[in-house]
Design an enzyme around this catalytic site. Structure first.
Site, PDB file in Angstrom:
ATOM      1  CB  SER A  77      -0.924   0.012   1.226  1.00 35.65           C
ATOM      2  OG  SER A  77      -1.890  -0.993   1.149  1.00 35.65           O
ATOM      3  CD  GLN A  78      -0.743   7.094  -1.271  1.00 34.17           C
ATOM      4  OE1 GLN A  78      -1.911   6.717  -1.352  1.00 34.17           O
ATOM      5  NE2 GLN A  78      -0.395   8.356  -1.436  1.00 34.17           N
TER       6      GLN A  78
END
Length: 241
Positions: A77-78
């Site tokens: 994930s970011q």
């Protein structure tokens, strides 16, 4: 160059990543309800070597504030999203060090490592056997051997370790799995993206990152945190269920 930078040649990149996270948090304060994320959460991100959780071909991009592919159709994930989910689960007046946290969707292991760095005891479930075996070894090698790893159906939770102070789901579900609500301790928080499989750019997505608070009497309250775009929650192969 500081002593920290001499010991860790990517420390500067991590600091820049944190700056970008802080900037995005300020830009999305109208969603988050605050200008800054919990300092303890940011300190946890500062200690985790994100480049060790991405494939070698993506290592140069490890500290960019964006998701990256890790194989098998999955992503890490970011960093901003990892920070927000951790903050919503554990930050502010929430549970602190020593709390019990379940993560559904281990992926690369990065979110689990960030949770562990806050002082939480972490249980994490990965549906895909290939990723589950790889991530358990990675976490052990990086010094996160205290994280409890399992391959299986994340929607079923980890009943023998319940109840949990917080549960984070790192892939999009179409509905909240009832087992996860049952395994959440009264006073606990469930952070989960809900919506159909969606590859849209965030803020035009039909998925929503949801925070579910469980009251002492078992009642639930829900609040949308952000529009998001996550890969779908995976069901393990039939022979592994």
């Amino acid at each position: 160059m500081s002593d920290e930078d001499k010991a860790d040649d990517r420390a500067g990149e991590r600091r820049e990543m944190l700056r970008l996270i802080e900037s995005e948090a300020a830009e999305t304060a109208h969603w988050l309800g605050k200008q800054r994320l919990d300092p303890a959460v940011m300190e946890a991100l500062a200690r985790v070597p994100r480049h060790a959780f991405v494939p070698r071909r993506e290592a140069a991009q490890a500290y960019c504030n964006e998701p990256l592919p890790i194989g098998l159709g999955q992503t890490i994930s970011q960093p901003y999203i990892v920070a927000v989910m951790t903050d919503q689960a554990l930050g502010g007046s929430g549970v602190g060090p020593g709390c019990r946290v379940l993560e559904v969707g281990t992926g690369s292991g990065y979110q689990a490592a960030v949770l562990a760095e806050t002082g939480a005891e972490v249980w994490t479930i990965e549906a895909l056997p290939e990723l589950a075996a790889e991530v358990a070894e990675r976490l052990e090698t990086l010094g996160y051997g205290g994280i409890h790893c399992r391959q299986g159906d994340g929607a079923a939770g980890w009943p023998e370790a319940a109840p949990f102070d917080a549960i984070l789901v790192t892939a999009a579900a179409t509905a909240i799995p009832p087992a996860l609500v049952d395994q959440l301790k009264p006073g606990g928080r469930l952070i989960i993206p809900l919506g159909p499989p969606d590859g849209a750019v965030r803020f035009t997505s039909t998925q929503r990152l949801l925070r579910v608070d469980k009251a002492e009497n078992g009642g639930l309250s829900e609040r949308v945190i952000l529009p998001v775009a996550f890969v779908p929650l995976v069901t393990p192969p039939a022979e592994d269920r």
